[in-house]
Design a protein around this motif. Structure first.
Motif, PDB file in Angstrom:
ATOM      1  N   UNK A  75       0.834  -1.202   0.000  1.00 29.07           N
ATOM      2  CA  UNK A  75       0.000   0.000   0.000  1.00 29.07           C
ATOM      3  C   UNK A  75       0.865   1.246   0.000  1.00 29.07           C
ATOM      4  N   UNK A  76       1.961   1.217   0.753  1.00 29.74           N
ATOM      5  CA  UNK A  76       2.887   2.353   0.755  1.00 29.74           C
ATOM      6  C   UNK A  76       3.447   2.593  -0.641  1.00 29.74           C
ATOM      7  N   UNK A  77       3.816   1.521  -1.336  1.00 33.38           N
ATOM      8  CA  UNK A  77       4.376   1.657  -2.684  1.00 33.38           C
ATOM      9  C   UNK A  77       3.322   2.124  -3.684  1.00 33.38           C
ATOM     10  N   UNK A  78       2.085   1.632  -3.553  1.00 26.73           N
ATOM     11  CA  UNK A  78       1.023   2.080  -4.453  1.00 26.73           C
ATOM     12  C   UNK A  78       0.862   3.604  -4.394  1.00 26.73           C
ATOM     13  N   UNK A  79       1.033   4.165  -3.198  1.00 22.50           N
ATOM     14  CA  UNK A  79       0.753   5.580  -2.987  1.00 22.50           C
ATOM     15  C   UNK A  79       1.907   6.504  -3.390  1.00 22.50           C
ATOM     16  N   UNK A  80       3.053   5.938  -3.760  1.00 23.55           N
ATOM     17  CA  UNK A  80       4.204   6.762  -4.138  1.00 23.55           C
ATOM     18  C   UNK A  80       3.955   7.374  -5.516  1.00 23.55           C
ATOM     19  N   UNK A  81       4.025   8.696  -5.649  1.00 28.34           N
ATOM     20  CA  UNK A  81       3.831   9.315  -6.968  1.00 28.34           C
ATOM     21  C   UNK A  81       5.004   9.030  -7.889  1.00 28.34           C
ATOM     22  N   UNK A  82       4.727   8.951  -9.172  1.00 28.27           N
ATOM     23  CA  UNK A  82       5.762   8.655 -10.173  1.00 28.27           C
ATOM     24  C   UNK A  82       6.546   9.924 -10.493  1.00 28.27           C
ATOM     25  N   UNK A  83       7.341  10.373  -9.540  1.00 17.08           N
ATOM     26  CA  UNK A  83       8.110  11.610  -9.687  1.00 17.08           C
ATOM     27  C   UNK A  83       9.460  11.317 -10.334  1.00 17.08           C
ATOM     28  N   UNK A  84       9.818  12.111 -11.311  1.00 19.16           N
ATOM     29  CA  UNK A  84      11.129  11.975 -11.926  1.00 19.16           C
ATOM     30  C   UNK A  84      12.217  12.357 -10.925  1.00 19.16           C
ATOM     31  N   UNK A  85      13.390  11.772 -11.110  1.00 20.24           N
ATOM     32  CA  UNK A  85      14.521  12.114 -10.258  1.00 20.24           C
ATOM     33  C   UNK A  85      14.446  11.508  -8.876  1.00 20.24           C
ATOM     34  N   UNK A  86      13.718  10.393  -8.724  1.00 23.92           N
ATOM     35  CA  UNK A  86      13.527   9.763  -7.422  1.00 23.92           C
ATOM     36  C   UNK A  86      13.904   8.290  -7.502  1.00 23.92           C
ATOM     37  N   UNK A  87      14.504   7.771  -6.413  1.00 23.83           N
ATOM     38  CA  UNK A  87      14.793   6.349  -6.259  1.00 23.83           C
ATOM     39  C   UNK A  87      14.037   5.837  -5.041  1.00 23.83           C
ATOM     40  N   UNK A  88      13.463   4.637  -5.141  1.00 24.99           N
ATOM     41  CA  UNK A  88      12.715   4.032  -4.037  1.00 24.99           C
ATOM     42  C   UNK A  88      13.499   2.852  -3.468  1.00 24.99           C
ATOM     43  N   UNK A  89      13.888   2.963  -2.187  1.00 22.39           N
ATOM     44  CA  UNK A  89      14.558   1.873  -1.487  1.00 22.39           C
ATOM     45  C   UNK A  89      13.568   1.176  -0.559  1.00 22.39           C
TER      46      UNK A  89
END
Length: 314
Positions: A75-89
């Motif tokens: 659910x946390x990952x679903x809510x992450x906006x697809x922002x350029x210049x970002x890395x998700x760990x």
């Protein structure tokens, strides 16, 4: 898309320490870090530590993200906006079964705004394979890695470091042995490459990871679903599972056998073994026999041919 990185490693290997080096290095390259941090008790403590580095951190206390806390993680990952210049760990706790988690990260269509996951496993060079009954879990966390960081080497002599390097290479020859500097350079390049790509494409998603000089070419995890014949020969099916390519680190699905066509089973190839586990299932009448494969650089043609041979055995 946003690069997705699963950060794994046994308890105390130095995962959070790795992030304290990686996050500022990425920021210097203009890349912002988001972190989901999973731990049994002190997730909020480590989250505060990382938050001081201007990362956006979500702590998940409690069970492993591969099982008990999986729904909260997704659910946390679903809510992450697809922002350029970002890395998700995703910093998983030390008891995480990475193959199980990778299965969800590669196949969930609601995660299409992320690349297929990279997995960096942090290894404590001094304690490698000195964990008694947990040695199998430590090996499994390396077996699924796309990258490995060998930590705490400054405490050891050259023979021990060489021994561990050789063991890691034998266990997972596909994984690139990297430093934080190597890995952040690669991530920054990947971030720039996929920034304007809206979603995963093709059967295996993003094709390749840009590599800094001296780092072997590596691929992210991919997943592939193929239909199985409506019924299969039981002996031929076991042979099919036993001879799957080494690139397949997880395989499972639904199957019906010709000698009992009215029964359906959920099948799993067991980690680190070539045997198959069968669990009786009572699916909907229209449920189809399938095979799900997860791995690095999956050999599509080889898998399709294996399924075709299975269909020809009558």
């Amino acid at each position: 898309m946003i690069p997705l990185v699963l950060l794994a490693g046994f308890l105390g290997a130095g995962k959070t320490r790795f992030l304290t080096d990686a996050i500022p290095a990425l920021a210097q390259r203009g890349v912002r870090s988001r972190v989901v941090l999973n731990d049994f008790q002190n997730a909020r403590i480590d989250a505060a530590r990382l938050g001081e580095l201007e990362a956006l951190v979500t702590p998940l206390n409690g069970e492993c993200v591969c099982c008990g806390s999986l729904r909260e993680l997704l659910q946390t990952l679903y809510d992450v906006p697809a922002e350029q210049g970002t890395v998700m760990f995703i910093e998983a706790n030390g008891a995480t079964e990475t193959d199980e988690l990778l299965g969800h990260l590669t196949t969930d269509p609601r995660l299409a705004h992320f690349t297929l996951p990279l997995q960096l496993t942090v290894v404590d060079a001094g304690r490698w394979q000195k964990r008694w009954w947990h040695n199998g879990l430590e090996r499994a966390q390396v077996a699924t890695a796309t990258h490995v960081f060998l930590n705490w080497t400054e405490r050891l002599g050259a023979p021990r470091v060489a021994q561990v390097r050789a063991a890691l290479s034998e266990l997972n020859a596909r994984a690139a042995l990297v430093t934080p500097a190597d890995f952040t350079a690669s991530l920054a390049a990947l971030t720039a490459e996929v920034g304007e790509v809206p979603a995963r494409g093709g059967r295996e998603g993003v094709a390749a990871v840009p590599r800094p000089r001296g780092v072997p070419h590596t691929h992210p995890f991919g997943s592939l679903v193929l239909p199985l014949p409506a019924t299969v020969d039981r002996v031929a099916f076991h042979q099919f599972v036993q001879t799957l390519p080494a690139a397949v680190v997880r395989a499972k699905g639904l199957v019906r056998f010709a000698d009992r066509p009215g029964e359906m089973y959920v099948w799993h190839r067991l980690p680190e073994r070539r045997t198959v586990r069968l669990d009786r299932s009572w699916p909907h009448d229209d449920a189809a026999a399938t095979a799900l494969f997860i791995g690095v650089a999956l050999p599509l043609e080889d898998l399709e041919q294996a399924v075709s041979r299975l269909a020809s055995v009558g």
